[in-house]
Design an enzyme around this catalytic site. Structure first.
Site, short mmCIF file in Angstrom:
data_model
loop_
_atom_site.label_atom_id
_atom_site.label_comp_id
_atom_site.label_asym_id
_atom_site.label_seq_id
_atom_site.Cartn_x
_atom_site.Cartn_y
_atom_site.Cartn_z
N HIS A 14 0.83 -1.20 0.00
CA HIS A 14 0.00 0.00 0.00
C HIS A 14 0.87 1.26 0.00
O HIS A 14 2.08 1.22 0.25
CB HIS A 14 -0.92 0.02 1.23
CG HIS A 14 -0.17 0.25 2.50
ND1 HIS A 14 0.66 -0.70 3.06
CD2 HIS A 14 -0.09 1.33 3.33
CE1 HIS A 14 1.19 -0.23 4.17
NE2 HIS A 14 0.77 1.01 4.35
N ASP A 29 0.48 5.03 1.94
CA ASP A 29 -0.30 5.46 3.10
C ASP A 29 -1.46 6.40 2.75
O ASP A 29 -1.28 7.39 2.03
CB ASP A 29 0.62 6.16 4.12
CG ASP A 29 1.55 5.16 4.78
OD1 ASP A 29 1.13 4.02 5.03
OD2 ASP A 29 2.72 5.51 5.04
N HIS A 70 4.76 0.12 0.36
CA HIS A 70 5.47 -0.66 1.38
C HIS A 70 4.56 -1.75 1.94
O HIS A 70 3.34 -1.71 1.76
CB HIS A 70 6.04 0.24 2.47
CG HIS A 70 5.03 1.09 3.17
ND1 HIS A 70 4.42 2.16 2.57
CD2 HIS A 70 4.50 1.02 4.41
CE1 HIS A 70 3.57 2.73 3.41
NE2 HIS A 70 3.59 2.03 4.54
N ARG A 119 4.97 6.80 14.00
CA ARG A 119 5.06 7.32 12.63
C ARG A 119 4.52 8.74 12.55
O ARG A 119 3.43 9.02 13.06
CB ARG A 119 4.26 6.43 11.68
CG ARG A 119 4.56 6.73 10.21
CD ARG A 119 3.70 5.89 9.30
NE ARG A 119 2.50 6.60 8.92
CZ ARG A 119 1.44 6.04 8.33
NH1 ARG A 119 1.41 4.75 8.08
NH2 ARG A 119 0.40 6.77 8.01
#
Ligand code: SIN
Length: 275
Positions: free
Chosen positions: A106, A108, A251, A266
């Protein structure tokens, strides 16, 4: 990647594969970056799509300050954040987890009208083995397609929907999940290069195609993204940091360590509308 190696003055850049990913050394992220270092990090990100830093003993304020040097910070529409830090996403897995964030290819939050340009993950604790993250180069994925397929895809748009992953897989509650229509092939605003912009985390259908046509085309493209030659695989250590460009890279967070624990934070940098 550019054909000619860029020379860097303030940082050292060591590619971990010829296609995607480089380790950066010579920078201390507890300190504000000088203009030259900031610009070299930006260049390294443009060239390698994901960059890695080791042994960065940063707290959440320093993490946010680093992110802000690359743009405004994004607040996730549904995911849990660190207490008192709405811009910091908690990436956590343990024996109670039924699913983990990022466990499929995917980009983000591509379901946002303006998906994030980049994400910066700092790893705090790791299982004894496993928990790597893989990254895939979407310029390479686009360029490996035949010319007729490139031309066909370049005229299409696709729906990206938050409901399937954020609501369905991760069970994150929301009154309404974000949803957006984006070009299947986007032009990167910094490099000017074309890259594939559909992903199995969020892309649900190609606009204007019959549902069986859309399914078959998306399945072919999702399978194409799994080509190992487009990938690198990052082995984390505690205090490692990864900074990836969501516009041209996807990723995949491996979950090969259940029931062990893994924890990271994150920070996500806002982006623009794909064109
Ligand atoms: C994500 O941001 O998708 C999670 C990546 C990871 O946990 O390695």
């Amino acid at each position: 990647m550019s054909e000619q190696a860029t020379s860097y003055e303030t940082i050292k850049v060591d590619p971990i594969s010829p296609v995607i990913g480089a380790e950066i050394s010579g920078v201390d992220l507890t300190q504000p970056l000088g203009n030259q270092t900031q610009s070299e990090i930006q260049t390294a990100l443009s060239e390698h799509l994901v960059i890695f830093f080791r042994d960065q003993d940063i707290d959440l304020e320093q993490h946010k300050a680093f992110g802000r040097q690359f743009g405004k910070l994004h607040i996730h529409p549904t995911a849990p954040s660190a207490e008192g830090h709405p811009e910091v996403l908690v990436i956590k897995a343990d024996e109670a987890s039924k699913a983990i964030a990022g466990n499929r290819w995917h980009s983000d939050v591509s379901c946002n009208e303006e998906p994030p340009m980049g994400s910066i993950l700092h790893m705090r604790s790791l299982p004894p083995a496993g928990g790597d993250t893989m990254f895939a180069n979407m310029y390479a994925a686009f360029e490996a397609l035949s010319e007729p397929m490139q031309t066909f895809l370049s005229g299409l748009s696709a729906w990206h929907e938050g409901a399937q992953t954020l609501g369905g897989t991760l069970g994150q509650a929301a009154k309404e999940y974000p949803k957006a229509l984006h070009p299947v092939v986007r032009t990167h605003p910094v490099t000017g290069r074309k890259c594939l912009f559909v992903n199995s985390g969020f892309t649900t259908r190609i606009d204007g195609l019959a549902s069986n046509e859309s399914r078959a085309l998306l399945d072919m493209l999702f399978d194409h993204v799994r080509t190992p030659e487009f990938h690198c695989r990052f082995r984390w250590r505690e205090k490692s940091m990864a900074f990836w460009d969501n516009r041209c890279a996807q990723h995949y967070a491996l979950w090969d360590y259940y029931p062990q624990k893994r924890l990271g934070y994150r920070v996500t940098v806002c982006g623009d509308r794909p064109e």
